[in-house]
Design an enzyme around this catalytic site. Sequence first.
Site, short mmCIF file in Angstrom:
data_model
loop_
_atom_site.label_atom_id
_atom_site.label_comp_id
_atom_site.label_asym_id
_atom_site.label_seq_id
_atom_site.Cartn_x
_atom_site.Cartn_y
_atom_site.Cartn_z
N PRO A 307 0.84 -1.20 0.00
CA PRO A 307 0.00 0.00 0.00
C PRO A 307 0.87 1.25 0.00
O PRO A 307 1.70 1.43 0.88
CB PRO A 307 -0.81 -0.14 1.30
CG PRO A 307 -0.07 -1.11 2.14
CD PRO A 307 0.71 -1.99 1.22
N GLN A 382 -6.47 -0.97 2.93
CA GLN A 382 -5.71 -0.65 4.14
C GLN A 382 -6.25 0.62 4.78
O GLN A 382 -6.51 1.62 4.09
CB GLN A 382 -4.23 -0.46 3.85
CG GLN A 382 -3.42 -0.32 5.15
CD GLN A 382 -1.95 0.00 4.94
OE1 GLN A 382 -1.61 1.09 4.48
NE2 GLN A 382 -1.08 -0.95 5.28
N CYS A 414 3.03 3.11 9.76
CA CYS A 414 3.27 4.40 9.14
C CYS A 414 4.09 5.29 10.07
O CYS A 414 3.69 5.54 11.21
CB CYS A 414 1.94 5.09 8.80
SG CYS A 414 2.16 6.71 8.05
N ASP A 554 13.17 -3.15 0.83
CA ASP A 554 14.36 -3.18 -0.04
C ASP A 554 14.38 -4.36 -1.00
O ASP A 554 15.43 -4.91 -1.30
CB ASP A 554 15.65 -3.21 0.80
CG ASP A 554 15.82 -1.95 1.64
OD1 ASP A 554 15.10 -0.98 1.38
OD2 ASP A 554 16.68 -1.96 2.54
N GLY A 576 7.42 -2.34 -2.24
CA GLY A 576 6.96 -0.95 -2.27
C GLY A 576 7.75 -0.10 -3.22
O GLY A 576 7.46 -0.01 -4.41
#
Length: 711
Positions: A307, A382, A414, A554, A576
């Site tokens: 997300p 999400q 977050c 990563d 991501g």
Amino acid sequence: MGIPETRERPNAGFAEEPASKRVKFDAPAPAAAESESQKPPRVKGLAIIKEEYLITAPGQRVPEPATIDDDAAEAGGRTAAPDPRDAQQKGPKGGKRKKQQGQNKERSFGIMSDAMRLCNSIAWTPEFSPRPCKQGERCNALHDLRKYLKEGRREDIEVFGGVCPVWEKFGKCPSGWRCLFLSSHMKEIEHEDGRKELVLVSDSDKLASAESNEAEDKPEEKRYGVVNDVPPNIKIDLSRKRVNFEKSDQYLAWLSKDTELYRFHHHRHKDDVDETKDYRAQYVEPPFKPSEKRKIYFGRETPALAPLTTQGNLPFRRLCVELGAELTYSEMAYGLPILQGDKQDWTLMRAHESEILPPRFNPSGPVETGYDNSKDMRFGVQITANAPWIAIKSAETLTRFLPHMRLIDINCGCPIDQVFKTGAGSALLDTPSKLERMIRGMNAVSSEVPITAKIRMGVSDHKLTAQKLIERLTLGGEEMREQQGAPGCAAVTLHGRTRQQRYTRAADWSYIGECAALIKKYNTTKNDLTDTIREVEENTLPNGGKMYFLGNGDCYSHVDYFDHVDNAKVDTVMIGRGAIVKPWIFEEIEKGQYLDRSASERLTYIEKFARYGMEAWGSDELGLNYTRRFLLEFLSFFNRYIPIGLLEYLPPSLNERPPAYRGRNDLETLLASRDYKDWIKISEMFLGPAPAAFKFEPKHKSNSYEIEAEG
């Protein structure tokens, strides 16, 4: 072209290449070994470019961002849900200060609408047959169509040959008269009385396939191929508190009484003999148990797109699905605005029809009994919240109004200050009891939709809390486990960094591996904890008793992906930033080899994003500039891709920065530019000239930086 791996990985991919195309690099030929020795040494944090492509001297440390704000990929640009205490704050003129909500409110993108506003009553109808205007004489919009076409909008743009991409594909353009490709789907007809009328043209053959999903009475509310488009009347009912949260209210009432009872028995003095019954004797079951959850599956063949706020919009997710992403998530939405019917947060729930198709899976793999792939889909939602009641009511609301949703994921990772300070996001890592109550309650009201969580290793570097939190999400806290069983968390995703680290260090996959081992242990422990006296209810255990575990951080190549799956023993990897920089990473994973995309192929992805953006947001002035804005955000990451053919060492690293280099042709050099003015030039290839009022300021305004080696 395909570039072979730097090391042999048997069965790494899903499509084996012919033997003639697979090259072993483990035992290089003498000439190859000699060339290896001539390569410049590797430098931590620096991508080594082949000498013929360097602009500066080899080994010179060139200007580069000291800190690239990769928080922008995960949660940048969003402001937190409003704090009720802010209502007491006054604005500069003494009035109440209204907090800004939505995406990127701290940055201005200029005016993105027409010079004159055309009334909706005539925006999609023939010139002489407008719909009744709801505002009547009070309407301040333009009702003269010819005046609007002459003065209220700019001239049609010439990209795509002047033909509207949406009309060309579907046979009808939802933007109507506002479309900036209008000349391609309008005509002027002459009536018998000599009057000339402007009408919109549709292609009946193409339109037939899209008509089933069209809202004929309100065409402005429909985008072809988009699902989970909640009607405005539902949002209005939510904003006016006309929606009944029956399930949530019952559960919250029970939770309040049970919590009060538990606290009384937990804190009463040991010599207090007035109370003869202990807590267990007085415990009352919840008003209802969660129904049997739909079983889901995460496996080696299901790489997931993380997300991503702002970057994870619908056109980008659609592009990634086309390139092989098997699982996708919405951008992070705030629970309270969802309950308030906020249009912007509900817009984040929209998905493309390609996201509701079943993901790929291997029937001979570790699939749980009862899993039905035909009922599964790719798209999950999400949210984040700072209080159990918000999370619980949000889960009930989403389950009720979103028909196409795989799961609901609660964001507990977050790191952004605006989110953390409200008690949401990574702040939940330090309040495990609250998080457990959230997940239990969300499970109770979400019908068959599973609940999952995304976490970080901890808030601070010196206090890693993920292991204890995972135990709690798997088994439940000791004070609640005996009465209520497991919380029912179907999957946990662990990002291998703390909140304090943000993105300044490499993800810790060794720690992720330790947590993966614990998950396997806890899944076994759950069965050992059950006994004939107090057996855990089956409907409190997700996936027949198994909780899936995903790693995140990563991942930038198929080598990274399979290393993490094989060595860290995660069920799958959530990708991501690597997907924003290199969207075809999912295709690399499927094929098990590097793919050196040419500049023209990469430009094709940008063109697709532009087309998908117009389908999602419209081909009018507002839609084109929304597409341009998000395309520029995409290009701010996309330029960081270093072509495989230019690198001295493989595999590439997401955190390595290159010296100044030129590409193999002018287009490749342009796509590598870090100058936002070049990004605007690229956007103009497919979206036409940017209007004078449009603004785009990059997150980093200076180009003189130094490389920061990762710790």
